[in-house]
Design a protein around this motif. Structure first.
Motif: not given
Length: 471
Positions: A351-353, A363-367, A415-430
């Protein structure tokens, strides 16, 4: 004379050490911190924070250069003032360093500035401006961090061959820059200097950039960086690097095995880290693997009373992981000292992003999808592109996507994986969702505000189950 006996002494004041000290103090323990350089450690002074300040300047420059895309006219030439950009970054670092100094005073934590060396599991000497001090404690936490790994055949000289530290306070703007390594540090500096107008080449030994991320993220990032004008060489290696009067000559072997010599004005090496565990007096006190201190889930070493956290212990080597470990270890120590009110929980590494602040952000977390399959999961995975998101289009930031990976049988978010604007702020939701052991059902039932980029998180969950609404 200053106190020399404490309940806890923390060796190192980075985001692991200073947070551990604060938590110890909150729990009523008489606490001291030993720091050889600057309070806040690498993260605040030379890492996470000042690099974000540099990247923000590059981002503003990028927007200014593309003002016409937003119907705006900016008169005159737009150019970067490197000295002013670096000065702003250093100002941000100084402000945060002063913030940590204030937190130490507020929490009545004694600060001993100097080089700390253990003389036993719970005793150490500090050599500083005041000469030598001998300190003892009931418990000691080692939080000495790590430093950049040098290329064996071309150690950093601060002139032509840089580590991240030199790259943050450059004496001159590179003209043609070689970045060796495409992990978070390498790719962030590549992004910064590329946006500042430098000709950038990235060389990555593995077969894709940001290799710890999901393969779809790596592929998307490589396309975006290439479109931005970078040269990306994967499956390639730097076999030799010679410093000249004008720059560096690099012998680079490409993915086909062909070697060419190319000249660059400067080179940044970002090929990993080395733990700061030599010359600290640790040799007989702890077990080490490649220099990293081996610990249990609460930070205990093999010596009673001696603990370790952060980048000098096994990875991931991230500031937020170090801080979390600091709290866990502080609470475990308080419990050992008789506090019945604390209930420390070991860190769940799943659970470490992870966040990378290049343009576009990652931004990502998990597998990853591949790792989930490797682990034997039958999966459901879905992707939602930013081009289907109203807010992203309105912002002019329609490049990117969100991908989610679920266990097909249980619905667990893997797991959740993102690329794009402000995803480093959004990852915390996952991250919150994973920590609460969420399934797709709760995420589908969650109401996401409109219009926000975060709606693409919801849509990616729906897409995993063939239910996306806007693609």
């Amino acid at each position: 004379m200053a106190d020399t006996k404490y309940d806890v002494i923390v060796l190192g004041s980075g985001p692991g050490g200073y947070v551990a000290a604060i938590r110890c103090a909150q729990l009523g323990l008489k606490t001291a911190i030993v720091e050889r350089e600057l309070l806040g450690g690498i993260c605040l002074n030379w890492g996470c924070i000042p690099t974000k300040a540099l990247l923000r300047s590059a981002e503003i420059l990028h927007y200014a250069q593309h003002a016409k895309d937003y119907g705006l006219k900016i008169a005159g030439a737009i150019e970067a003032d490197l000295e002013a950009v670096v000065k702003r970054s250093r100002g941000v670092a100084k402000q945060l360093n002063q913030g940590v100094t204030h937190l130490m005073k507020k929490n009545k934590i004694a600060v001993h500035m100097g080089e700390g060396t253990l003389t036993g599991p719970t005793s150490l000497t500090v050599k500083g401006d005041k000469g030598e001090e001998k300190l003892t404690a009931k418990h000691v936490i080692v939080a000495t961090g790590a430093r950049a790994r040098d290329l064996p055949f071309a150690p950093a000289d601060g002139e032509r061959v840089w580590t991240y530290r030199h790259a943050m306070t450059p004496k001159e703007m590179p003209t043609k820059l070689l970045v060796i390594g495409s992990g978070a540090i390498g790719i962030e500096f590549a992004s910064f200097y590329n946006d500042m107008g430098v000709d950038v080449t990235v060389v990555e030994m593995l077969d894709r950039v940001v290799p710890v991320e999901d393969a779809d993220i790596s592929a998307f990032l490589e396309k975006r960086l290439t479109k931005q004008g970078m040269t990306i060489m994967t499956g390639a290696g730097v076999e030799d690097l010679k410093v000249t009067d004008k720059g560096v000559k690099a012998k680079i072997k490409d993915s086909k095995g062909k070697a060419n010599e190319t000249e660059f004005s400067h080179c940044i090496t970002a090929i990993g880290i080395v733990p700061n565990t030599e010359n600290v007096g640790l040799d007989k006190l702890v077990e080490m693997d490649r220099g990293f201190i081996q610990i249990d889930d609460y930070g205990r070493t093999k010596s009673k009373g001696l603990w370790a956290i952060g980048d000098c212990t096994p990875g991931p080597w991230l500031a937020h992981k170090a801080s979390h470990e600091g709290v866990t270890t502080a609470e475990a120590i308080a419990k050992e000292l008789g506090n019945k009110e604390v209930h420390p929980h070991p860190l769940d590494r799943a659970n470490i992003p992870g966040c990378t602040y290049c343009r576009p952000q990652i931004a990502s977390v998990g597998l990853t999808e591949a790792k989930a399959k490797e682990a034997g999961h039958e999966i459901k995975a879905g992707t939602f592109p930013f081009i289907g998101n109203g807010k992203a289009i309105a912002l002019g930031e329609a490049e990117g996507f969100v991908k989610t990976v679920f266990d097909a049988k249980t619905g667990e978010l893997l797991g959740a994986h993102m690329i794009g604007a402000e995803v480093t702020e959004m990852i915390q939701g996952f991250v919150v969702g994973k920590t609460l052991e969420t399934t797709e059902a709760e995420l589908m039932q969650t109401v996401f505000p409109h219009p926000t980029i975060s709606e693409s998180m919801h849509e990616s969950v729906l897409a995993s189950y063939g239910r996306a609404l806007h693609i």
